[in-house]
Design a protein around this motif. Structure first.
Motif, mmCIF file in Angstrom:
data_model
loop_
_atom_site.group_PDB
_atom_site.id
_atom_site.type_symbol
_atom_site.label_atom_id
_atom_site.label_comp_id
_atom_site.label_asym_id
_atom_site.label_seq_id
_atom_site.Cartn_x
_atom_site.Cartn_y
_atom_site.Cartn_z
ATOM 1 N N THR A 135 5.207 60.252 -8.796
ATOM 2 C CA THR A 135 4.940 58.822 -8.945
ATOM 3 C C THR A 135 3.876 58.567 -10.002
ATOM 4 O O THR A 135 4.019 57.689 -10.860
ATOM 5 C CB THR A 135 4.505 58.225 -7.600
ATOM 6 O OG1 THR A 135 5.553 58.399 -6.636
ATOM 7 C CG2 THR A 135 4.191 56.743 -7.741
ATOM 8 N N LEU A 136 2.806 59.365 -9.961
ATOM 9 C CA LEU A 136 1.699 59.205 -10.911
ATOM 10 C C LEU A 136 2.152 59.471 -12.345
ATOM 11 O O LEU A 136 1.807 58.719 -13.267
ATOM 12 C CB LEU A 136 0.560 60.156 -10.542
ATOM 13 C CG LEU A 136 -0.239 59.827 -9.280
ATOM 14 C CD1 LEU A 136 -1.120 61.000 -8.884
ATOM 15 C CD2 LEU A 136 -1.091 58.574 -9.507
ATOM 16 N N LYS A 139 4.541 56.783 -13.683
ATOM 17 C CA LYS A 139 3.749 55.579 -13.975
ATOM 18 C C LYS A 139 3.021 55.703 -15.308
ATOM 19 O O LYS A 139 2.816 54.712 -16.030
ATOM 20 C CB LYS A 139 2.747 55.328 -12.845
ATOM 21 C CG LYS A 139 1.955 54.046 -12.997
ATOM 22 C CD LYS A 139 1.021 53.829 -11.817
ATOM 23 C CE LYS A 139 0.212 52.542 -11.976
ATOM 24 N NZ LYS A 139 -0.716 52.339 -10.821
ATOM 25 N N ALA A 140 2.655 56.955 -15.658
ATOM 26 C CA ALA A 140 1.927 57.201 -16.914
ATOM 27 C C ALA A 140 2.861 57.381 -18.102
ATOM 28 O O ALA A 140 2.407 57.677 -19.214
ATOM 29 C CB ALA A 140 1.046 58.432 -16.760
#
Length: 386
Positions: A135-136, A139-140
């Protein structure tokens, strides 16, 4: 061993010792370039030969070519470093422990970090953090391109990031599963302790041996970590004894000692292994008979297997082999997906490895293939890989 192979090893030794080479002799420079390219050592050739006192004896075309390749490596290095710093920042901000290993750590031990080519960035996380990390990263701006069991691949700005939840699965369950217990952390970023990392690198080299081959660069990595870090070789051998790779370790470390005068020499006769390493290339790209390798793999469990059965098993391997293939590791723990994995593998190979697979299938019928496979099987038994 060819003159060009001997010179390439001498260049690597001079690179590690940060000195000049003694002489060249009669060298086919085009052949040296070809071999160095397949062993991912062109950057190191540039670092040594560009400042050699014998530089005027080297064809300018060769020097220009290795210089161009070195600057390609410099560009790739900068892209990878920027990506790595971004990932470390993301995971640190989210309080997610992560461990760097292989090239991301080793290249910083090399005299010129940019010269150590690296195809991807390897990172280890705890399995419970996998969805969180996905997820991280998305998102980046990272794109998750593959989800292969314990390895998820991400790309951003043409940089490949491999996020592992296990660092090795080839040598039985539990092998190197305690990596987090053998890591040194600075905040949330860790590296494997030197003994554990060396043991892993030897096991990783064994993995390459068992598939399509290891090369000179694998041994150079072993030399670098032994030269730059404190190593308890007894602990390394004990770690590898637990997965029955201590005999292989003795052979490969002896080659390292003979080539680079670094580390312990366990056995005297390493000629066959030296020839094997020189004749493979970093990823087996110099292997002449791919069919013999496929046949040898199947002969490990059935010494009398026929060429037809080899082809059949090459097309439809069992679950225990499928789960260790990088691009279909999604099957690991899901044996009921085996038929789907066969279909996926066939389509993948048609799209990405058509020439490779055709070459392997055609060579299996060659009259010399069975003999070559039998010889390689005996050799692998001799060095402790079987």
């Amino acid at each position: 061993m060819k003159r060009e192979e001997k010179l390439l090893i001498e260049i690597c030794r001079a690179y590690l010792d940060e000195c000049d080479i003694s002489s060249f002799g009669e060298i086919d420079w085009k052949e040296l370039f070809r071999i160095a390219k397949h062993h991912n050592l062109l950057g190191i050739c540039h670092c040594v030969l560009n400042k050699s006192k014998y530089k005027e004896l080297i064809p300018q075309g060769f020097l220009n070519s290795v210089k161009d390749k070195f600057f390609d490596y410099v560009y790739i290095y900068e892209c990878q470093q920027n990506c790595l710093e971004e990932v470390k920042s993301i995971l640190t901000a989210s309080q997610t422990p992560h461990i760097l290993f292989k090239g991301a750590v080793l290249r910083n031990l090399y005299p010129v970090p940019e010269s150590r080519a690296m195809g991807d960035i390897d990172l280890l996380i705890d399995r419970k953090d996998r969805d969180k990390v996905k997820t991280l990263l998305i998102k980046a701006g990272f794109i998750c391109t593959e989800q292969n069991g314990p390895v998820y691949n991400y790309r951003k700005n043409n940089v490949l990031l491999e996020v592992h939840t296990r660092i090795l699965s080839e040598f039985g369950d539990g092998a190197f599963d305690n990596a987090f217990e053998n890591a040194l952390f600075d905040g949330y970023t860790g590296i494997l302790n030197s003994d554990y990392h060396l043991a892993y690198l030897i096991a990783h080299t064994a993995h390459h041996f068992k598939f399509y081959g290891a090369g000179i660069r694998h041994v150079l990595d072993l030399a670098v970590i032994q030269k730059k870090q404190q190593i308890d070789i007894i602990r390394v051998m004990n770690l590898l004894e637990n997965i029955k790779l201590d005999k292989f370790a003795g052979v490969i470390l002896s080659v390292c000692s003979e080539w680079f005068n670094i580390g312990t020499k366990f056995v005297d006769d390493t000629q066959r292994t030296q020839q094997y390493l020189c004749g493979c290339g970093a990823f087996g790209s110099l292997q002449e008979n791919i069919g013999a390798i496929a046949a040898r793999k199947e002969m490990e469990s059935d010494s009398n297997i026929s060429p037809f059965k080899v082809k059949l098993k090459l097309a439809f391997p069992p679950y225990k082999k499928l789960k260790n293939i990088n691009y279909i590791r999604f099957i690991d723990g899901r044996p009921w997906l085996t038929p789907y994995a066969w279909c996926y593998r066939i389509l993948y190979n048609l799209k990405n490895r058509k020439n490779f697979m055709n070459k392997a299938l055609n060579e299996i019928d060659d009259k010399n293939t069975q003999e070559l496979a039998t010889q390689e099987l005996a050799y692998f038994e001799e060095i402790g890989l079987l």
